[in-house]
Enzyme design. Sequence first.
Site, PDB file in Angstrom:
ATOM      1  N   CYS A   2      58.927  66.417 -11.908  1.00 24.12           N
ATOM      2  CA  CYS A   2      60.130  67.218 -11.777  1.00 24.12           C
ATOM      3  C   CYS A   2      59.992  68.492 -12.597  1.00 24.12           C
ATOM      4  CB  CYS A   2      61.347  66.426 -12.255  1.00 24.12           C
ATOM      5  SG  CYS A   2      61.469  64.778 -11.524  1.00 24.12           S
ATOM      6  N   ARG A  27      57.279  71.665  -8.305  1.00 26.66           N
ATOM      7  CA  ARG A  27      57.127  70.388  -9.000  1.00 26.66           C
ATOM      8  C   ARG A  27      57.980  69.284  -8.384  1.00 26.66           C
ATOM      9  NH1 ARG A  27      54.625  70.906 -13.875  1.00 26.66           N
ATOM     10  NH2 ARG A  27      55.434  68.879 -14.470  1.00 26.66           N
ATOM     11  N   TRP A  75      61.724  65.370  -8.190  1.00 26.94           N
ATOM     12  CA  TRP A  75      60.884  64.617  -7.261  1.00 26.94           C
ATOM     13  C   TRP A  75      61.204  63.152  -7.511  1.00 26.94           C
ATOM     14  CZ3 TRP A  75      56.929  60.934  -7.449  1.00 26.94           C
ATOM     15  CH2 TRP A  75      56.188  60.777  -6.278  1.00 26.94           C
ATOM     16  N   ASN A 101      61.807  64.248 -16.798  1.00 27.06           N
ATOM     17  CA  ASN A 101      60.654  64.203 -15.906  1.00 27.06           C
ATOM     18  C   ASN A 101      59.795  63.030 -16.339  1.00 27.06           C
ATOM     19  OD1 ASN A 101      58.390  64.633 -14.350  1.00 27.06           O
ATOM     20  ND2 ASN A 101      57.723  66.469 -15.440  1.00 27.06           N
ATOM     21  N   GLY A 102      59.444  62.130 -15.425  1.00 32.56           N
ATOM     22  CA  GLY A 102      58.610  60.995 -15.787  1.00 32.56           C
ATOM     23  C   GLY A 102      59.209  59.685 -15.311  1.00 32.56           C
ATOM     24  N   GLU A 488      38.744  67.482   3.027  1.00 34.63           N
ATOM     25  CA  GLU A 488      39.729  68.441   2.520  1.00 34.63           C
ATOM     26  C   GLU A 488      40.490  69.111   3.660  1.00 34.63           C
ATOM     27  OE1 GLU A 488      41.916  71.012  -0.040  1.00 34.63           O
ATOM     28  OE2 GLU A 488      41.052  69.007  -0.203  1.00 34.63           O
ATOM     29  N   LYS A 492      44.576  68.935   4.196  1.00 33.43           N
ATOM     30  CA  LYS A 492      45.446  70.102   4.309  1.00 33.43           C
ATOM     31  C   LYS A 492      46.357  69.993   5.525  1.00 33.43           C
ATOM     32  CE  LYS A 492      45.014  71.882   0.792  1.00 33.43           C
ATOM     33  NZ  LYS A 492      44.467  70.697   0.309  1.00 33.43           N
ATOM     34  N   GLU A 495      49.025  67.353   4.852  1.00 26.30           N
ATOM     35  CA  GLU A 495      49.984  67.739   3.818  1.00 26.30           C
ATOM     36  C   GLU A 495      51.075  68.654   4.326  1.00 26.30           C
ATOM     37  OE1 GLU A 495      47.863  67.850  -0.526  1.00 26.30           O
ATOM     38  OE2 GLU A 495      47.234  69.383   0.901  1.00 26.30           O
ATOM     39  N   HIS A 511      30.643  54.839  14.470  1.00 30.01           N
ATOM     40  CA  HIS A 511      30.954  53.520  13.937  1.00 30.01           C
ATOM     41  C   HIS A 511      32.472  53.288  13.865  1.00 30.01           C
ATOM     42  CE1 HIS A 511      26.748  52.860  12.940  1.00 30.01           C
ATOM     43  NE2 HIS A 511      26.728  54.105  12.508  1.00 30.01           N
ATOM     44  N   LYS A 610      53.564  69.538  -6.775  1.00 27.59           N
ATOM     45  CA  LYS A 610      52.320  70.186  -7.172  1.00 27.59           C
ATOM     46  C   LYS A 610      51.583  69.427  -8.263  1.00 27.59           C
ATOM     47  CE  LYS A 610      49.396  73.579  -7.021  1.00 27.59           C
ATOM     48  NZ  LYS A 610      48.557  73.720  -5.832  1.00 27.59           N
TER      49      LYS A 610
END
Length: 615
Positions: A2, A27, A75, A101-102, A488, A492, A495, A511, A610
């Site tokens: 957060c 965040r 968040w 935050n946490g 990657e 992207k 996301e 396979h 983030k």
Amino acid sequence: MCGIVGYIGHREAYPIILEGLKRLEYRGYDSAGIALYDGTDLNVCKTKGKVADLESRIEKESTTKGSIGIGHTRWATHGVPNDINAHPHYSNSGDLVIIHNGIIENYSALRKELISRGYNFKSDTDTEVLVNLIEDIKRKENTKLGKAVQIALNQVVGAYAIAVFDKNKPDEIVIARLGSPLAVGVGDNEFFIASDASPFIEYTKNAIYLEDEEMAIVRLGKEIKIRKIKDDSSVDPYVQELQMNLEQIEKGGYEHFMLKEIYEQPRAILDTFRGRLLSNEAIIKMVGVEDNMKKFLNADRIIVVACGTSWHAGLVSEYIFEDLARIPVEVEYASEFRYRNPVITEKDIVIAISQSGETADTLAAIKLAKSKGAFVFGVCNVVGSSIARETHAGAYTHAGPEIGVASTKAFTTQITVLTLIALRLARAKGTISSSDFRRHLIELELIPEKVEKTLLSDKNVKTIASIYKDAKNCLYLGRGYNFPVALEGALKLKEISYIHAEGYPAAEMKHGPIALIDENMPIVVIATKMGHYEKVVSNIEEIKSREGKIIGIVTEGDETVKKLADHVIEVPETLESLTPLLTTIPLQLLSYHIAVMLDKNVDQPRNLAKSVTVE
């Protein structure tokens, strides 16, 4: 994950806190809230949604008066995103208000105990438990707020960054941290509190970063007091001068931060090797490596720990270190590393990679590795971050602030740093010839120019994006150095567009994943001429025979893949080890354009944040 903002001073707090929350929205952006003290009353306004929703609500329902305040953008961890679970949270008496935050891991047991003492709870959050625990201690012990916070934090298990305000002591804010970052901007008879320095960069260049298990009392008209939470010992504040500027955290005319950051990569890569790479003298100078060269040369292996995009950069480094420096490398998810009783010895080097330098899982992996006697080297982007302080040595990337939640320039600058380290070790070990070493340095110096050239493919990529924006699934294939790039690229797309995508080694397609291929499936194949080219062409033939739609990432002038693929995107030729710095660019642009065309929130994709500061 957060965002925390606070202000105490002579200015109106509301515009400072509101703008600060907008800058910290990367965040977390499930809900937001602000508490302001106007000299008489403590006014709290909070809402589900983004900071813009909070701003609209405050203008209709609340006051903006007051020179003391705290704000939060969330968040969600405990409790769904709604108005009630949004921060700030009151204590039962209404005297104390907190932002957090946490995660408080033992909140359930604490909640039961507080209920037995007559406390009631409106939200599902662990944060409301914490503020009532502080109030309970303050009453029972008949102590000041700072002492009550200290006692309470010694009873909780978990991670936190908090700011607590008592309306009966309206000249101070108590803050503390463990595992989540917290900075204090020091102005002229005013203080700014934030998860990072971006909310107060235009007001002061002087900042104090709390260390883990430290708390501080920020009081009007007095110097900040910092103490250790466990033993109450005093800590001398260390004020450092900030290096970032306001322009770096603004969009600069781009529609989104992500697009801006994609286009910043030539400069970011250049800044990352500037002063470290001297091709004319055939020298790489990195203090963190030079000072610990014996440890690197005597290491039995390198263990890379990271999460997400940083993990993909670590996978690229595995190829680079093993190929050039001939050092065995293992790449681990930091989130799994600490829980599987890994074998670590004093002969191991652990390289921890994190853009923010605050990633909770990576920090936990660092602490485990240190406890086993390993030498830990950090690679991160944020100066003064927890990982920078926790590791034995390290190297900063110089990407500049990365605001978009989906990492772009962090990835390429991390690869740049790791390449420099591998080349320096290869030279020291004698596993690379003088001519080959110099060739790598010269080619690396050309990469920013070649990234700029690759960015010229944007129009072509946008056209391809318009064709495949409605796809439900997508496959990304690469071999060797470009297998991590395929991973990657798929990440992207997932996301920011929410399209399901998978990355695979091209040879593994047979396979299992080949069963997914039909005329509706777009397959992105990285098929540069350097490394396993003929094998990748064979894989493309296999896709074509099953009517898959092929998007080829090819070296300039390629004719073979061009005849087979439905679309090609060209990148300049370079050394095989450096191709990931180029091939990732069109994949970033493809994801970006598809997400924009689908009207997704590119900079703030759903459910993400983030900096992941919780496990």
